[in-house]
Design a protein around this motif. Structure first.
Motif, PDB file in Angstrom:
ATOM      1  N   VAL A 179      21.889   1.453  -0.902  1.00 60.39           N
ATOM      2  CA  VAL A 179      21.075   1.257  -2.098  1.00 60.39           C
ATOM      3  C   VAL A 179      20.620   2.607  -2.658  1.00 60.39           C
ATOM      4  N   ARG A 180      20.193   3.506  -1.781  1.00 61.08           N
ATOM      5  CA  ARG A 180      19.763   4.835  -2.224  1.00 61.08           C
ATOM      6  C   ARG A 180      20.867   5.563  -2.981  1.00 61.08           C
ATOM      7  N   LEU A 181      22.070   5.568  -2.409  1.00 64.54           N
ATOM      8  CA  LEU A 181      23.194   6.266  -3.042  1.00 64.54           C
ATOM      9  C   LEU A 181      23.556   5.649  -4.386  1.00 64.54           C
ATOM     10  N   ARG A 182      23.558   4.342  -4.443  1.00 64.96           N
ATOM     11  CA  ARG A 182      23.958   3.653  -5.665  1.00 64.96           C
ATOM     12  C   ARG A 182      22.916   3.824  -6.773  1.00 64.96           C
ATOM     13  N   LEU A 183      21.642   3.830  -6.398  1.00 66.26           N
ATOM     14  CA  LEU A 183      20.593   4.043  -7.406  1.00 66.26           C
ATOM     15  C   LEU A 183      20.647   5.468  -7.941  1.00 66.26           C
ATOM     16  N   ARG A 184      20.822   6.431  -7.055  1.00 63.08           N
ATOM     17  CA  ARG A 184      20.896   7.821  -7.514  1.00 63.08           C
ATOM     18  C   ARG A 184      22.124   8.047  -8.384  1.00 63.08           C
ATOM     19  N   ALA A 185      23.210   7.327  -8.090  1.00 61.31           N
ATOM     20  CA  ALA A 185      24.409   7.435  -8.927  1.00 61.31           C
ATOM     21  C   ALA A 185      24.145   6.903 -10.333  1.00 61.31           C
ATOM     22  N   LEU A 186      23.166   6.003 -10.462  1.00 62.66           N
ATOM     23  CA  LEU A 186      22.776   5.464 -11.767  1.00 62.66           C
ATOM     24  C   LEU A 186      21.750   6.350 -12.467  1.00 62.66           C
ATOM     25  N   GLY A 187      21.380   7.447 -11.801  1.00 64.16           N
ATOM     26  CA  GLY A 187      20.399   8.352 -12.399  1.00 64.16           C
ATOM     27  C   GLY A 187      18.965   7.962 -12.134  1.00 64.16           C
ATOM     28  N   ILE A 188      18.750   7.075 -11.177  1.00 65.98           N
ATOM     29  CA  ILE A 188      17.399   6.633 -10.847  1.00 65.98           C
ATOM     30  C   ILE A 188      16.869   7.463  -9.681  1.00 65.98           C
ATOM     31  N   ALA A 189      15.753   8.127  -9.883  1.00 68.07           N
ATOM     32  CA  ALA A 189      15.130   8.918  -8.816  1.00 68.07           C
ATOM     33  C   ALA A 189      14.483   7.965  -7.807  1.00 68.07           C
ATOM     34  N   VAL A 202       7.531   2.214   3.446  1.00 68.95           N
ATOM     35  CA  VAL A 202       8.528   1.389   2.762  1.00 68.95           C
ATOM     36  C   VAL A 202       9.874   2.101   2.767  1.00 68.95           C
ATOM     37  N   ASP A 203      10.946   1.321   2.644  1.00 68.00           N
ATOM     38  CA  ASP A 203      12.295   1.890   2.671  1.00 68.00           C
ATOM     39  C   ASP A 203      12.527   2.833   1.501  1.00 68.00           C
ATOM     40  N   LEU A 204      12.314   2.310   0.286  1.00 70.61           N
ATOM     41  CA  LEU A 204      12.595   3.090  -0.921  1.00 70.61           C
ATOM     42  C   LEU A 204      11.479   2.887  -1.938  1.00 70.61           C
ATOM     43  N   LEU A 205      11.167   3.954  -2.673  1.00 75.03           N
ATOM     44  CA  LEU A 205      10.148   3.855  -3.713  1.00 75.03           C
ATOM     45  C   LEU A 205      10.676   4.499  -4.989  1.00 75.03           C
ATOM     46  N   ILE A 206      10.644   3.724  -6.073  1.00 73.17           N
ATOM     47  CA  ILE A 206      11.047   4.219  -7.385  1.00 73.17           C
ATOM     48  C   ILE A 206       9.790   4.354  -8.224  1.00 73.17           C
ATOM     49  N   GLY A 207       9.616   5.536  -8.815  1.00 73.30           N
ATOM     50  CA  GLY A 207       8.415   5.777  -9.604  1.00 73.30           C
ATOM     51  C   GLY A 207       7.170   5.689  -8.742  1.00 73.30           C
ATOM     52  N   ASP A 208       6.112   5.093  -9.301  1.00 76.95           N
ATOM     53  CA  ASP A 208       4.830   4.986  -8.594  1.00 76.95           C
ATOM     54  C   ASP A 208       4.701   3.705  -7.796  1.00 76.95           C
ATOM     55  N   ARG A 209       5.443   2.647  -8.192  1.00 76.49           N
ATOM     56  CA  ARG A 209       5.087   1.344  -7.620  1.00 76.49           C
ATOM     57  C   ARG A 209       6.237   0.391  -7.317  1.00 76.49           C
ATOM     58  N   LEU A 210       7.475   0.701  -7.702  1.00 77.48           N
ATOM     59  CA  LEU A 210       8.577  -0.216  -7.418  1.00 77.48           C
ATOM     60  C   LEU A 210       9.088   0.033  -5.997  1.00 77.48           C
ATOM     61  N   VAL A 211       8.781  -0.885  -5.109  1.00 81.52           N
ATOM     62  CA  VAL A 211       9.163  -0.788  -3.694  1.00 81.52           C
ATOM     63  C   VAL A 211      10.407  -1.625  -3.445  1.00 81.52           C
ATOM     64  N   ILE A 212      11.404  -1.025  -2.795  1.00 81.66           N
ATOM     65  CA  ILE A 212      12.618  -1.762  -2.440  1.00 81.66           C
ATOM     66  C   ILE A 212      12.752  -1.763  -0.923  1.00 81.66           C
ATOM     67  N   GLU A 213      12.787  -2.955  -0.348  1.00 83.04           N
ATOM     68  CA  GLU A 213      12.977  -3.134   1.089  1.00 83.04           C
ATOM     69  C   GLU A 213      14.364  -3.723   1.317  1.00 83.04           C
ATOM     70  N   CYS A 214      15.096  -3.176   2.288  1.00 80.82           N
ATOM     71  CA  CYS A 214      16.486  -3.568   2.517  1.00 80.82           C
ATOM     72  C   CYS A 214      16.654  -4.201   3.887  1.00 80.82           C
ATOM     73  N   ASP A 215      17.221  -5.398   3.906  1.00 84.25           N
ATOM     74  CA  ASP A 215      17.494  -6.087   5.163  1.00 84.25           C
ATOM     75  C   ASP A 215      18.771  -5.508   5.753  1.00 84.25           C
ATOM     76  N   SER A 216      18.714  -5.051   6.991  1.00 80.31           N
ATOM     77  CA  SER A 216      19.877  -4.427   7.617  1.00 80.31           C
ATOM     78  C   SER A 216      20.752  -5.416   8.353  1.00 80.31           C
ATOM     79  N   ARG A 217      20.310  -6.664   8.454  1.00 76.34           N
ATOM     80  CA  ARG A 217      21.048  -7.650   9.241  1.00 76.34           C
ATOM     81  C   ARG A 217      21.869  -8.575   8.365  1.00 76.34           C
ATOM     82  N   GLU A 218      23.050  -8.943   8.885  1.00 76.18           N
ATOM     83  CA  GLU A 218      23.946  -9.816   8.133  1.00 76.18           C
ATOM     84  C   GLU A 218      23.397 -11.228   8.078  1.00 76.18           C
TER      85      GLU A 218
END
Length: 281
Positions: A179-189, A202-218
């Motif tokens: 997710v990190r690689l794909r977001l950065r490829a879209l120009g999203i810090a 948290v796993d990932l934070l975009i801007g001040d408040r958008l939190v992205i949590e990623c499930d690692s299990r299938e």
């Protein structure tokens, strides 16, 4: 009695060479007797399997090689993208067979499963750019390699491959790296593994408040874990964050829609906290 060091994983997977059995205290007579009794299966000259041995390892050794590349890394507990497939085999040069080959040249097959370094060198050739960074992140997270070791292991690879290691970052799962690689490829810090409150990271934070949590299990988490995840999302929302939880399958199978949704949130500016206007006296 153990007479030498043999990788415990090889014992667990149940496929060993004659030399390794001797290291473990077997005599040649005991090896041959075990083959006759059926408690050892001869896969090919000098290689044996115990009952219940790993089918993928048995197959690789029977073909004249060893489990390699992505398959070897999986066997060693490294997070590997499912797109890399299974059944990767490395053969010695003299075998004249096509298989996985590490940058820097192949060497003799001495174990049924390649070591981490050889497997990573193979993956540098077999994997996509994303695969390489995902696996490198996992190796760092699991402390199976240092950044200096990753750089050294890639020194025989082309420059385009070596440059990928610049993208290696802190991550606790492969899906998080993807997710990190794909977001950065879209120009999203995006920032990784951000501590936003005491005891809450948290796993990932975009801007001040958008939190992205990623499930690692299938597979879906058990009910207790789902309850914890929902409670965590509620706490994040109460703190003013916008939590977005992505499942393993969504990341793998539905990325275009996820990307479109995240872009919509960012373009509206919802990832930023609203500015508080001061009242004029």
């Amino acid at each position: 009695t153990v007479r030498g060091m043999v990788d415990p994983l090889l014992v667990q997977l149940g496929v060993l060479s004659a030399a390794q059995l001797l290291q473990l205290g077997w005599s040649r007579w005991e090896i041959e007797r075990a083959v006759q009794l059926g408690t050892l299966l001869r896969l090919r000259s000098g290689w044996f399997a115990q009952p219940g041995a790993s089918a993928s390892v048995v197959s690789a050794v029977r073909q004249g090689g060893c489990l390699a590349c992505a398959s070897a890394l999986r066997a060693r507990g490294v997070w590997v993208p499912e797109g890399l497939g299974r059944g990767h085999v490395r053969f010695p040069r003299r075998a004249g067979k096509s298989g996985c080959s590490p940058f820097g040249g192949s060497h003799a097959v001495a174990s049924a499963v390649d070591d981490v370094e050889t497997a990573f060198r193979c993956l540098l050739r077999c994997g996509s750019a994303e695969d390489v960074v995902v696996v490198a992140d996992s190796l760092l997270h699991l402390r199976r390699a240092t950044r200096a070791e990753l750089t050294r292991w890639a020194e025989d690879a082309p420059a385009r491959v070596r440059r990928l290691l610049v993208k290696v970052d802190v991550a606790e799962s492969g899906t998080e790296t993807m997710v990190r690689l794909r977001l950065r490829a879209l120009g999203i810090a995006v920032r990784t593994q951000v501590s936003i409150w005491e005891g809450m990271r948290v796993d990932l934070l975009i801007g001040d408040r958008l939190v992205i949590e990623c499930d690692s299990r299938e597979h879906h988490a058990d009910w207790d874990q789902q309850q914890q995840d929902r409670a965590r999302d509620r706490e994040l929302a109460a703190l003013g964050y916008l939590p977005l939880r992505l499942t393993y399958r969504q990341i793998h199978d539905d990325w275009p829609r996820i990307a479109a949704d995240i872009l919509a949130i960012v373009r509206r500016g919802d990832h930023r906290r609203p500015r508080v206007r001061k009242m004029r006296s």
